[in-house]
Structure formats: C-alpha cells, structure tokens
Design an enzyme around this catalytic site. Structure first.
Site, short mmCIF file in Angstrom:
data_model
loop_
_atom_site.label_atom_id
_atom_site.label_comp_id
_atom_site.label_asym_id
_atom_site.label_seq_id
_atom_site.Cartn_x
_atom_site.Cartn_y
_atom_site.Cartn_z
N GLU A 273 0.76 -1.32 0.09
CA GLU A 273 0.09 -0.14 -0.12
C GLU A 273 0.74 1.22 -0.08
O GLU A 273 0.50 2.12 0.84
CB GLU A 273 -1.14 0.05 1.19
CG GLU A 273 -1.95 -1.15 1.16
CD GLU A 273 -2.87 -1.04 2.35
OE1 GLU A 273 -2.75 -0.36 3.37
OE2 GLU A 273 -3.85 -1.95 2.32
N GLU B 240 -6.78 -9.64 -2.46
CA GLU B 240 -7.57 -9.82 -1.48
C GLU B 240 -9.04 -9.83 -1.73
O GLU B 240 -9.62 -8.70 -1.68
CB GLU B 240 -7.46 -8.63 -0.36
CG GLU B 240 -5.91 -8.52 0.27
CD GLU B 240 -5.72 -7.39 1.26
OE1 GLU B 240 -6.74 -6.93 1.59
OE2 GLU B 240 -4.44 -6.97 1.61
#
Length: 223
Positions: A33, A141
């Site tokens: 991220e 995810e």
C-alpha cells in the site's frame, strides 16, 4: 527508532524472508500500500521504495514485484488516479533508483466487494484499463461481504477474473468464522472444517480449471 535503525530493520526483514522462500515464491508484494501511504519515504528518504524494490530484485531477480494497493478494483476514480497519477509517479520513482530500469512490476488489486451484486461489465473494464499498462494483474484480497447470494457473487467474480488474459492469479481473502462476524467477508469453512457454500465454489472452480495430466501419443514405431 531512528531512520537508520528503521532502514536496517526493514532490510533485514525483507532479506530474511525473500532469501528463505525465493525458490518457492515467484511474485512478491515488496512495500504494501505504498501508493496511498509514504511511511518509508517520510521516515527514511524519498528513494526508500526504489531501494527496497532494488534489494528485492537482487535477492530474487526472476520474481515479479508488485504494487499492492486497496480501492483499485472497486472505484473507477480511485483506479484512474492509480494508473495516471499515483502509480505512474510511483513507478518512475521506483525505476529511477539505480539498477531498477527494467524491473518487472505488476498490479496487486485488493478486491473487497460489498454485499450488492457485482457489476461484471465494470469489472471487465477495470481489467481492460489496467492491462493497457502491459503489467500483470493479481487479485490479492478478494472477498464478498456476507449476504444470501455471497457464493453466487463470488463465483461470478472469480470467473470474470479467470477469463481475462491480463489477470494472472487471485487470492481469496478468507478469514475464520469468528473474524468474519466482526469484519464481514468470505469464510470457506465452518468450525468443523466443513465447506461453506463459498468454499464449495472455490473447490469447484479449482477442479474445473486444473490442468489435467497430458500424455502424448505417436504413430511412429521407432519412438
């Protein structure tokens, strides 16, 4: 922790994990991220991500290194920003580090879907758009919030991803039942390790997509 101590700790962690599993894992999320956040840049320096990707490439030169980020498959505006602003700048930043010019980098999409029916044409458009960069795509995810059609929606999403030539793989985000009760998501088994409907979907698709053993035959008596 000082910047020097943080750098030493991060490099030690990265190197120890990659060196241990470099023969078993062929794709890595190097700095998680780091398009939305700049923790290492703020605490180590502006070339921190580039340095980490360089170290990862040196340790495992044949691996694909990923930019793994959230909100990239659910919101078109967020995804557009990713490709045209954040990601391009981040790629330039990473590749500007000495030795990183030809790195193989991919998109890791954290694909958390809500309880509503997923929009397949939109999802396909996202994959098409990201594929224009010629970068490989993984859903890293992937889950669907609890709802009566959870298993149906999960199968639609998995089939759409599998059918797209730009998508190279997917990871189902599947926590334990007690965690799901706190953060709604996909649970593949119950407390007795029996499949849930979502688990049946995953097993069915894995069996359907598995490449069978191939046995060649020839008409030549000399072989």
């Amino acid at each position: 922790m000082t910047p020097k101590e943080l750098l030493a700790t991060a490099v030690r962690c990265l190197a120890s994990v990659m060196a241990r599993y470099s023969n078993d894992i062929f794709e890595w999320d190097v700095v998680n991220e780091n398009l939305h956040f700049n923790f290492f840049e703020e605490n180590i320096g502006p070339q921190a991500s580039g340095m980490f990707y360089h170290i990862a490439h040196v340790i495992d030169p044949n691996a694909t290194l990923y930019l793994n980020e959230f909100n990239t498959s659910l919101k078109f505006q967020e995804m557009y920003m990713l490709v045209h602003k954040r990601d391009i700048n981040k790629l330039r930043e990473i590749r500007s580090y000495p030795g990183n010019e030809n790195l193989t980098v991919g998109f890791g999409l954290q694909a958390h879907f809500g309880s509503g029916k997923p929009l397949m044409p939109y999802m396909r458009a996202v994959f098409d758009f990201l594929s224009e960069t010629q970068m490989p795509i993984w859903l890293t995810e992937m889950d669907v919030q609890n709802n009566p059609n959870q298993a149906v929606y999960l199968e639609e999403i998995m089939r759409e991803a599998f059918s797209h030539p730009g998508v190279e793989g997917m990871i189902v985000w599947a926590p334990w039942k007690l965690v799901v009760e706190i953060v709604p998501g996909v649970c593949l088994m119950d407390d007795n390790f029996n499949n849930t409907p979502a688990g049946d979907v995953v097993d069915k698709l894995m069996a359907e997509w598995r490449t069978p053993d191939l046995n060649g035959k020839t008409n030549s008596a000399d072989l």
